[in-house]
Design an enzyme around this catalytic site. Structure first.
Site, PDB file in Angstrom:
ATOM      1  N   LYS B 187       0.848  -1.199   0.000  1.00 39.47           N
ATOM      2  CA  LYS B 187       0.000   0.000   0.000  1.00 39.47           C
ATOM      3  C   LYS B 187       0.877   1.239   0.000  1.00 39.47           C
ATOM      4  O   LYS B 187       1.532   1.546   1.000  1.00 39.47           O
ATOM      5  CB  LYS B 187      -0.914   0.046   1.217  1.00 39.47           C
ATOM      6  CG  LYS B 187      -1.951   1.178   1.092  1.00 39.47           C
ATOM      7  CD  LYS B 187      -2.601   1.551   2.392  1.00 39.47           C
ATOM      8  CE  LYS B 187      -1.828   2.584   3.164  1.00 39.47           C
ATOM      9  NZ  LYS B 187      -1.773   3.913   2.532  1.00 39.47           N
ATOM     10  N   VAL B 243       1.506   5.328  14.359  1.00 42.71           N
ATOM     11  CA  VAL B 243       0.897   4.233  13.596  1.00 42.71           C
ATOM     12  C   VAL B 243       1.658   2.928  13.840  1.00 42.71           C
ATOM     13  O   VAL B 243       1.058   1.854  13.929  1.00 42.71           O
ATOM     14  CB  VAL B 243       0.838   4.580  12.094  1.00 42.71           C
ATOM     15  CG1 VAL B 243       0.314   3.400  11.290  1.00 42.71           C
ATOM     16  CG2 VAL B 243      -0.048   5.800  11.875  1.00 42.71           C
ATOM     17  N   GLY B 244       2.973   3.024  13.991  1.00 47.07           N
ATOM     18  CA  GLY B 244       3.770   1.829  14.287  1.00 47.07           C
ATOM     19  C   GLY B 244       3.310   1.153  15.566  1.00 47.07           C
ATOM     20  O   GLY B 244       3.219  -0.076  15.643  1.00 47.07           O
ATOM     21  N   GLU B 261       9.786   0.699  10.707  1.00 48.17           N
ATOM     22  CA  GLU B 261      10.728   1.817  10.551  1.00 48.17           C
ATOM     23  C   GLU B 261       9.956   3.087  10.836  1.00 48.17           C
ATOM     24  O   GLU B 261       9.144   3.515  10.021  1.00 48.17           O
ATOM     25  CB  GLU B 261      11.283   1.869   9.122  1.00 48.17           C
ATOM     26  CG  GLU B 261      11.977   0.614   8.654  1.00 48.17           C
ATOM     27  CD  GLU B 261      13.350   0.430   9.267  1.00 48.17           C
ATOM     28  OE1 GLU B 261      13.734   1.238  10.145  1.00 48.17           O
ATOM     29  OE2 GLU B 261      14.024  -0.524   8.881  1.00 48.17           O
ATOM     30  N   CYS B 295      12.858  10.478   7.783  1.00 47.72           N
ATOM     31  CA  CYS B 295      12.702  10.005   9.160  1.00 47.72           C
ATOM     32  C   CYS B 295      14.016  10.112   9.926  1.00 47.72           C
ATOM     33  O   CYS B 295      14.020  10.310  11.131  1.00 47.72           O
ATOM     34  CB  CYS B 295      12.183   8.573   9.179  1.00 47.72           C
ATOM     35  SG  CYS B 295      13.031   7.473   8.054  1.00 47.72           S
ATOM     36  N   GLU B 392       9.016  15.005  16.272  1.00 44.06           N
ATOM     37  CA  GLU B 392       9.413  14.987  14.876  1.00 44.06           C
ATOM     38  C   GLU B 392       8.570  15.998  14.098  1.00 44.06           C
ATOM     39  O   GLU B 392       7.339  15.927  14.116  1.00 44.06           O
ATOM     40  CB  GLU B 392       9.203  13.580  14.300  1.00 44.06           C
ATOM     41  CG  GLU B 392       9.746  13.419  12.904  1.00 44.06           C
ATOM     42  CD  GLU B 392       9.628  11.986  12.408  1.00 44.06           C
ATOM     43  OE1 GLU B 392       8.600  11.353  12.667  1.00 44.06           O
ATOM     44  OE2 GLU B 392      10.575  11.515  11.757  1.00 44.06           O
TER      45      GLU B 392
END
Lengths: 301, 484
Positions: B187, B243-244, B261, B295, B392
């Site tokens: 996706k 989300v991780g 990641e 990232c 972040e």
């Protein structure tokens, strides 16, 4: 008239010391019944560690971790080999402990203790070899030196196997600490005493206090606090198999909030199965609780 | 100071032939999705590029089934040599159509054409080349245990990738998955689906067996459906830490493995003996490369107090020469922010930085009227508790902190929940290697920054996620046994 023997009080092992549970609680530990229907024989009133004991153990493990990881691999290997030497000296006690805990024959207990000591020696020898096998230089397409090395994840909480009270315990503990992690171990709920004897070996070898912390008691009570603890970097759920009241999926879910590295129990689907501990284990358990660090530097004149 | 004016040097769009609308790529064919579609736009102009299907749970299910069928009937029965040949074909096709991919990536993402042309696409092709060669050497990829046999693949992989390096992140997932013998449902991010859909055409050109690669477009709900699908054996995710964590929670208690990641707040540490010219370039590249949508960006500059003023002066002088504007212009250094949502996030955090007392500076350069833009921005006087030192931002915003001793640099660098990447600038080798040991980060760049290579494992520690991508370690994460 026979001599009245001196009995031992079984306590926790935290930060290199042997405290009672801060809760003051104990719980009865019985020998595995020789036959069904026999009256269970009381072995000891073991310490029933509390949530606070578990947190104290994490503090001790965290404090010990930089020094343990920062020691040379050669030194860690020497210290761990020393543990095996001390275990060998306590062979008879281990055999008696394992026999009582697991209800196995004397010959079987001898074999399990031998395997446990040999397993410890096997892992001790990995201390200054694992980095080369698990790391390496990467041939990048540019003028750079680029090297990858495994590094410990920090403090690992271990649910020790419920059935295999010594060999299983050694097989989950040794691979965790040989790479530079420190550990908080929740012992088998019903077979905790060989772990306490192992703690006495650790305390009388040169393992720094806090590198291994051993808690007896009910894993179902303590594990959730360790799984969600922000200072715990790894969670070994091997001992969830046949542990009363332990839901390994729920523990893994509560570890997700801190992205703690989780080693799932054996088995398929939701079922957790304790593995056969006798075969040579391979690198998997060491690999699970390290993260690979990659360092780049330019080359030039 | 004089800024040299350049005449525009736009790359041609002629190579890119866009369809008006795209279906899902399932079982080797583009299939019209029954559900809703959404527009993907050029963030530099807000022009609609194409309509893209939003895969429902049923669409995801069809893709997973196609991947399973391809795995069982075809891909798991092929020799490693033959799997490798398909991957070599794909690598060559990406090289042959590299400029087309680069232009399309720039159109959909907003990154400068020089970056998509020189970084994203060549690295994506390199990942396929690298992994193609692994396909028939899997027995050597993990150290053989007792009775060691060739390690087995996992089955069907679900890949979920972000919008910052769309094709490159696709390559990071697809190449190792296929080399190891898995099939994949991928996706792409909702704002950058187009190079993934063009990649589907490459799979067709390569005559890759149908169902080995499936592309499902959509947003968070599509990704959640993929994570929740019981037919997926591994999730490979690159994206935010939030989300991780959701993915880790969703997979708890299952036997589905994951590589995550996630985010970062990279410290770029500059000592007073650093080679300053190189360090300034490293600082600028570390945070302003790809508009800071990286990232592992060096978003925190930790500079030794004795040279802080000089570094700040040089940094501002260098930033004044950055060209912000048309991503298709080959002179452009900093392109468009990928979406309005992201622009709002960046602007919001920059506002917080000011409100919390840090000093804000930007180049004051002119910005195009259409599209999403943010000037390269530097915050000085930042302290560790400021949100712009902890969170972040994922944009062209640098937070500058100072330190006096190496120990203080380590303490500050490690003082975030993240641990993805860090940089060290010093001419003293022993100090650099000591620091590299001390830093809680998966990647450490000494006297360089933002280097990537297919052979080099990449990934984070702590809340930057787990698992590695690239190298032997990255491959092992797609095999049963010791890699995960």
């Amino acid at each position: 008239m026979s001599r009245i023997d001196v009995r031992k009080t079984y306590k926790l092992y935290v930060g290199g010391k042997f405290p009672r549970s801060e809760s003051g609680r104990t719980y009865p530990v019985y020998a595995a019944p020789a036959r069904s229907g026999a009256t269970p024989r009381l072995l000891a009133n073991a310490a029933a560690a509390s949530r606070k004991d578990a947190r104290e153990a994490v503090v001790a493990a965290r404090a010990a971790q930089p020094g343990w990881a920062g020691a040379t691999a050669y030194n860690r290997g020497q210290v761990l080999y020393r543990v095996a030497e001390v275990m060998e000296g306590r062979r008879e006690q281990f055999v008696a402990d394992v026999r009582a805990a697991e209800g196995v024959s004397a010959a079987r207990a001898e074999a399990l203790v031998s395997a446990a000591i040999d397993r410890w020696v096997w892992y001790a020898g990995w201390s200054d070899k694992f980095t080369q096998v698990a790391g390496g230089v990467n041939p990048v397409a540019g003028p750079f030196f680029d090297v990858s090395v495994p590094e410990p994840v920090g403090v690992v909480a271990i649910l020790a196997p419920q059935a295999s009270s010594l060999l299983g315990l050694v097989s989950v503990l040794a691979p965790t600490i040989v790479t530079g992690n420190t550990a908080v171990v929740l012992t088998s709920a019903t077979r905790p005493l060989p772990a306490v004897t192992l703690a006495e070996c650790l305390a009388t070898s040169d393992v720094p206090g806090g590198v291994v912390n051993i808690l007896t008691g009910d894993p179902a009570e303590m594990a959730p606090w360790l799984a969600s603890h922000r200072d715990v970097g790894g969670l070994d759920l091997t001992g969830a198999a046949d542990a009363a009241g332990v839901d390994w999926g729920a523990l893994e879910a509560s570890a997700a909030d801190t992205l703690t590295r989780v080693l799932r129990p054996g088995g398929t689907g939701a079922e957790a199965v304790e593995p056969d501990w006798l075969p040579e284990p391979g690198l998997g358990r060491m690999m699970r609780f390290v993260d690979v660090k990659t360092v780049w530097h330019p080359k030039g004149r | 100071m004089t800024v040299i004016e350049y005449a525009p040097a736009p790359e041609s769009r002629a190579l890119v032939r866009l369809e008006a609308s795209y279906g899902l790529f399932v079982g080797g064919e583009f299939v019209a999705a029954s559900g809703p579609s959404f527009a993907t736009i050029n963030p530099a102009t807000e022009e609609v590029l194409a309509q893209v299907s939003e895969a429902s749970a049923a669409g995801v299910d069809a893709a997973v089934k196609a991947a399973r069928t391809a795995y069982t009937r075809v891909w798991s029965k092929l020799s490693g040599t033959d799997r490798g040949k398909y991957l070599f074909r794909i690598a060559r096709l990406l090289q042959e159509r590299a400029r087309e991919f680069a232009v399309l990536e720039t159109l959909d993402n907003g990154k400068p054409i020089t970056q998509s042309r020189d970084v994203d696409i060549p690295l994506a092709a390199a990942h396929f080349f690298y992994h193609a060669g692994w396909a028939d050497k899997l027995a050597y990829a993990v150290p053989p245990g007792p009775g060691g046999s060739t390690p087995a693949p996992l089955g069907v992989v679900g890949g979920i990738i972000p919008w910052n390096f769309p094709l490159l992140m696709l390559a990071w997932k697809v190449a190792p998955a296929l080399a190891a013998g898995n099939t994949i449902v991928l996706k792409p991010a909702e704002t950058t689906p187009l190079t993934a859909l063009l990649f589907a055409q490459v799979c067709q050109e390569a005559e890759l067996p149908p169902g080995v690669v499936n592309i499902v477009t959509g947003a968070g709900a599509t990704g959640a459906a993929l994570v929740a699908h019981p037919g997926v054996d591994k999730i490979a995710f690159t994206g935010s830490t939030a989300v991780g964590k959701q993915i880790a929670r969703a997979l708890a208690g299952t036997r589905t493995s994951a590589t995550l990641e996630l985010g970062g707040k990279g410290a770029n540490i500059v000592f007073d003996d650093a080679p300053l010219d190189e360090a300034i370039e490293g600082i600028v590249g570390g945070i302003f490369f790809n508009q800071g949508h990286v990232c592992c960006a060096g978003s925190r500059l930790l500079v030794q107090e004795s040279i802080a003023d000089e570094v700040e002066r040089r940094l501002k002088r260098r930033l004044a020469t950055l060209r912000v504007g048309d991503p298709l212009d080959k002179n452009t250094d900093v392109g468009a922010i990928n979406s309005r949502t992201q622009l709002d996030t960046i602007a919001g955090l920059a506002h917080v930085g000011e409100a919390e007392g840090a000093h804000r500076w930007d180049t004051g350069c002119a910005l195009p009227e259409q599209g999403f833009w943010f000037r390269p921005t530097v915050f000085t006087g930042v302290t560790q508790t400021h949100r712009i030192a902890q969170e972040e931002i994922f944009g062209p915003v640098l937070s500058v902190l100072t330190f006096r001793t190496p120990a203080e640099a380590v303490a500050k660098a490690n003082n975030t929940p993240y641990g993805l990447a860090a940089g060290i600038w010093t001419e003293k080798g022993s100090r650099l290697l000591w620091l590299a040991d001390q830093l809680k980060a998966g990647v450490v760049w000494g006297n360089t920054y933002n280097q990537f290579d297919p052979t080099s494992p990449f990934g984070g520690v702590k809340e930057s996620g787990y698992g590695r991508e690239g190298g032997r370690h990255g491959l092992a994460a797609y095999l049963q046994g010791e890699g995960h």
